[in-house]
Scaffold this motif. Structure first.
Motif, short mmCIF file in Angstrom:
data_model
loop_
_atom_site.label_atom_id
_atom_site.label_comp_id
_atom_site.label_asym_id
_atom_site.label_seq_id
_atom_site.Cartn_x
_atom_site.Cartn_y
_atom_site.Cartn_z
N GLN A 55 -6.00 -22.07 4.20
CA GLN A 55 -6.13 -22.65 2.85
C GLN A 55 -6.78 -24.03 2.93
OE1 GLN A 55 -1.95 -21.60 2.92
NE2 GLN A 55 -2.03 -21.27 0.72
N THR A 56 -7.87 -24.09 3.69
CA THR A 56 -8.50 -25.38 3.99
C THR A 56 -8.89 -26.15 2.73
OG1 THR A 56 -9.39 -24.31 5.94
CG2 THR A 56 -10.27 -26.48 5.43
N GLU A 57 -9.57 -25.46 1.80
CA GLU A 57 -10.09 -26.17 0.62
C GLU A 57 -8.97 -26.79 -0.21
OE1 GLU A 57 -12.81 -24.32 -2.39
OE2 GLU A 57 -13.80 -23.72 -0.51
N GLN A 58 -7.95 -25.96 -0.45
CA GLN A 58 -6.81 -26.42 -1.24
C GLN A 58 -6.12 -27.60 -0.54
OE1 GLN A 58 -4.15 -23.13 -1.74
NE2 GLN A 58 -2.88 -24.23 -3.23
N ALA A 59 -5.92 -27.45 0.78
CA ALA A 59 -5.25 -28.51 1.55
C ALA A 59 -6.08 -29.79 1.53
CB ALA A 59 -5.04 -28.04 2.98
N ASP A 60 -7.40 -29.66 1.66
CA ASP A 60 -8.28 -30.84 1.64
C ASP A 60 -8.13 -31.61 0.33
OD1 ASP A 60 -9.26 -30.61 4.18
OD2 ASP A 60 -11.15 -29.64 3.61
N GLN A 61 -7.98 -30.88 -0.77
CA GLN A 61 -7.83 -31.56 -2.07
C GLN A 61 -6.56 -32.42 -2.09
OE1 GLN A 61 -8.07 -28.52 -5.10
NE2 GLN A 61 -10.20 -28.06 -4.55
N PHE A 62 -5.48 -31.88 -1.53
CA PHE A 62 -4.23 -32.66 -1.49
C PHE A 62 -4.38 -33.88 -0.58
CE2 PHE A 62 -2.31 -28.70 -3.13
CZ PHE A 62 -1.58 -29.23 -4.18
N ILE A 63 -5.07 -33.70 0.54
CA ILE A 63 -5.27 -34.82 1.47
C ILE A 63 -6.13 -35.90 0.80
CG2 ILE A 63 -6.24 -35.53 3.71
CD1 ILE A 63 -5.50 -32.69 4.74
N ASP A 64 -7.15 -35.45 0.05
CA ASP A 64 -8.04 -36.42 -0.62
C ASP A 64 -7.30 -37.31 -1.60
OD1 ASP A 64 -10.28 -35.64 0.74
OD2 ASP A 64 -10.93 -34.16 -0.75
N THR A 110 -0.56 -37.91 18.36
CA THR A 110 -2.00 -38.02 18.56
C THR A 110 -2.65 -37.02 17.61
OG1 THR A 110 -1.81 -36.45 20.38
CG2 THR A 110 -1.98 -38.75 20.98
N LEU A 111 -3.66 -37.49 16.87
CA LEU A 111 -4.22 -36.65 15.80
C LEU A 111 -4.78 -35.32 16.32
CD1 LEU A 111 -5.98 -39.32 13.50
CD2 LEU A 111 -3.64 -38.42 13.37
N SER A 112 -5.16 -35.30 17.60
CA SER A 112 -5.73 -34.06 18.16
C SER A 112 -4.73 -32.91 18.14
CB SER A 112 -6.21 -34.30 19.59
OG SER A 112 -5.10 -34.66 20.40
N ARG A 113 -3.44 -33.22 18.01
CA ARG A 113 -2.44 -32.13 17.98
C ARG A 113 -2.47 -31.36 16.66
NH1 ARG A 113 2.59 -31.30 20.10
NH2 ARG A 113 1.49 -29.42 20.61
N THR A 114 -3.33 -31.80 15.72
CA THR A 114 -3.45 -31.06 14.46
C THR A 114 -4.70 -30.17 14.45
OG1 THR A 114 -4.66 -32.84 13.36
CG2 THR A 114 -2.26 -32.89 13.18
N LYS A 115 -5.32 -30.02 15.63
CA LYS A 115 -6.47 -29.12 15.79
C LYS A 115 -7.57 -29.36 14.76
CE LYS A 115 -5.47 -26.91 19.38
NZ LYS A 115 -5.63 -25.87 20.34
N ARG A 116 -7.84 -28.33 13.90
CA ARG A 116 -8.97 -28.43 12.97
C ARG A 116 -8.74 -29.43 11.85
NH1 ARG A 116 -10.02 -22.00 12.69
NH2 ARG A 116 -9.82 -21.85 14.94
N MET A 117 -7.51 -29.92 11.71
CA MET A 117 -7.22 -30.91 10.67
C MET A 117 -7.53 -32.32 11.14
SD MET A 117 -3.63 -30.27 8.80
CE MET A 117 -3.23 -31.74 7.91
N GLU A 118 -7.79 -32.48 12.43
CA GLU A 118 -7.89 -33.82 13.02
C GLU A 118 -8.89 -34.72 12.30
OE1 GLU A 118 -8.99 -33.88 17.18
OE2 GLU A 118 -8.98 -36.08 17.22
N GLU A 119 -10.11 -34.18 12.06
CA GLU A 119 -11.15 -35.00 11.47
C GLU A 119 -10.78 -35.42 10.04
OE1 GLU A 119 -15.00 -33.21 12.09
OE2 GLU A 119 -15.81 -34.67 10.64
N LYS A 120 -10.25 -34.45 9.30
CA LYS A 120 -9.86 -34.73 7.91
C LYS A 120 -8.79 -35.82 7.86
CE LYS A 120 -10.06 -33.84 3.56
NZ LYS A 120 -11.31 -34.10 2.81
N LEU A 121 -7.84 -35.73 8.77
CA LEU A 121 -6.76 -36.73 8.80
C LEU A 121 -7.31 -38.11 9.20
CD1 LEU A 121 -3.66 -35.09 10.54
CD2 LEU A 121 -3.95 -35.67 8.12
N ALA A 122 -8.21 -38.10 10.18
CA ALA A 122 -8.75 -39.37 10.69
C ALA A 122 -9.53 -40.10 9.60
CB ALA A 122 -9.64 -39.11 11.90
N ASN A 123 -10.19 -39.32 8.71
CA ASN A 123 -11.02 -39.94 7.67
C ASN A 123 -10.32 -40.10 6.33
OD1 ASN A 123 -13.24 -40.11 9.41
ND2 ASN A 123 -13.71 -37.94 9.07
N ALA A 124 -9.06 -39.72 6.27
CA ALA A 124 -8.34 -39.77 4.99
C ALA A 124 -8.16 -41.22 4.53
CB ALA A 124 -6.98 -39.10 5.14
N THR A 125 -8.18 -41.42 3.20
CA THR A 125 -8.02 -42.78 2.67
C THR A 125 -6.55 -43.15 2.52
OG1 THR A 125 -8.27 -41.87 0.47
CG2 THR A 125 -10.23 -42.88 1.46
#
Ligand code: 5GP
Ligand code: MN
Length: 339
Positions: free
Chosen positions: A74-83, A95-110
């Protein structure tokens, strides 16, 4: 990273909150996420739990799991909540790498990242606020402290109690590891007073497996376990064919690494599982053998002193060979263990 108590006054204002945890969440990861979820909802915040990946079926009984988003599906939906999140609670990993594919999104979150975790060597620079304490039994215990220290004991209801108990119970090996302090038992007593149904939680977690999983355990202990008495060590290696033959899914291999530690003399156990995209390793020890350092040094991993994990992109046979070499390198420490 500022102290976690700095956010206590901010809890009064309603916020958009995301809670996340490590990939393939275990009892502590899911229990702490949902325990915090119920607590923050109670305080009037808008809260979404996002797991980086799927999780084991045996966690589905926890109140709130149906609302948890699986980032991979549910990447798109999850990204909206993170945004739109003001706060992103990061639980049971550091360490953010433990979130696998979410790592980049988390690192760039405001939103502000808030760490609550008990693993070694946190990436503190990645978090605005946090509590990192390796002496804690579990992240669930730390969520309990967070609730109590923020003056919100009254918000602990049965849902919070059941979730937090599940995590502390699984992370302490049912209250037997040395991390089980008097405070842990005091916490459980308080959770009992708040309505905890401990027998129900125990049954939901441990008495819910399908027959194939038991047959699989029999097969593994009979055919896939090697014991090295001269090193007080046991090794289990599981191929993809084994997983396919016994219809093994996420969570079915949980806890298997602990079995060899019940053999007299064994102080160090490892399991290597061929998950296809990578070989996943779990390390467990008793006493003074530091598996966190071992996992970091040889298998790109980490964790705690007596429980750690790692992974490798090498084929299963190569990982097994590497483990045997690493074991031999640590001969002095492994073979001189005093029971
Ligand atoms: P498990 O063997 O159950 O996957 O993990 C044991 C402990 O080590 C858990 O606390 C887990 O969070 C941590 N862990 C597992 N794999 C890794 C890894 O690859 N890196 C790090 N840093 N910790 C890990
Ligand atoms: Mn944990």
């Amino acid at each position: 990273m500022l102290q976690i108590n700095e956010i206590f006054p901010l809890l009064r204002e309603p916020k958009n909150v995301v809670i996340t945890t490590h990939q393939k969440p275990d009892g502590d990861a899911m229990g702490s996420s949902l325990g915090l979820f119920h607590f923050l909802k109670h305080l009037g915040h808008s809260v979404t739990v996002i797991s980086p990946t799927n999780w084991a079926d045996f966690l589905d009984w926890m109140p709130g799991t149906k609302l948890v988003l699986d980032y991979e599906r549910q990447t798109e939906q999850a990204d909206q909540f993170i945004d739109k999140a003001d706060w992103i609670f990061c639980l049971d990993f550091n360490t953010l790498s433990r979130t696998k594919r979410m790592e980049e999104k988390l690192a760039n979150a405001t939103g502000m990242r808030v760490l609550i975790d008990h693993h070694q060597e946190p990436q503190t620079e990645k978090f605005a606020f946090g509590n990192s304490n390796t002496s804690k039994s579990s992240t669930c215990e730390m969520i309990y402290d967070f609730i109590m220290e923020s003056g919100n004991e009254a918000c602990i209801n049965q849902s919070v109690a059941d979730c937090l108990y599940a995590g502390v119970m699984t992370d302490t090996g049912s209250f037997r590891f040395p991390s089980t302090t008097a405070s842990v038992h005091r916490m459980v007593a308080t959770l009992k007073d708040k309505g905890l149904q401990h027998s129900h939680v125990h049954e939901a977690l441990f008495d819910n497996y399908l027959e194939n999983r038991f047959r699989f355990i029999g097969h593994v202990l009979l055919n896939r376990m090697e014991i090295f008495y001269e090193y007080n060590t046991a090794l289990i290696a599981i191929s993809q064919q084994d997983l396919i033959k016994y219809d093994i899914i996420t969570g079915d291999t949980e806890g298997l690494v602990n079995y060899p530690l019940s053999i007299k003399g064994i102080k160090f156990a490892v399991i290597v599982i061929d998950r296809g995209e990578e070989r996943k390793c779990s390390f467990r020890s008793k006493g003074n053998f530091d598996v966190n350092t071992f996992a970091r040094k040889y298998f790109n991993g980490g964790g705690h002193f007596n429980a750690a994990g790692g992974q490798s992109k090498e084929p299963l046979e190569a990982v097994v060979a590497k483990f045997k070499e690493a074991m031999a390198e640590n001969k002095d420490q492994l073979s001189n263990y005093q029971f």
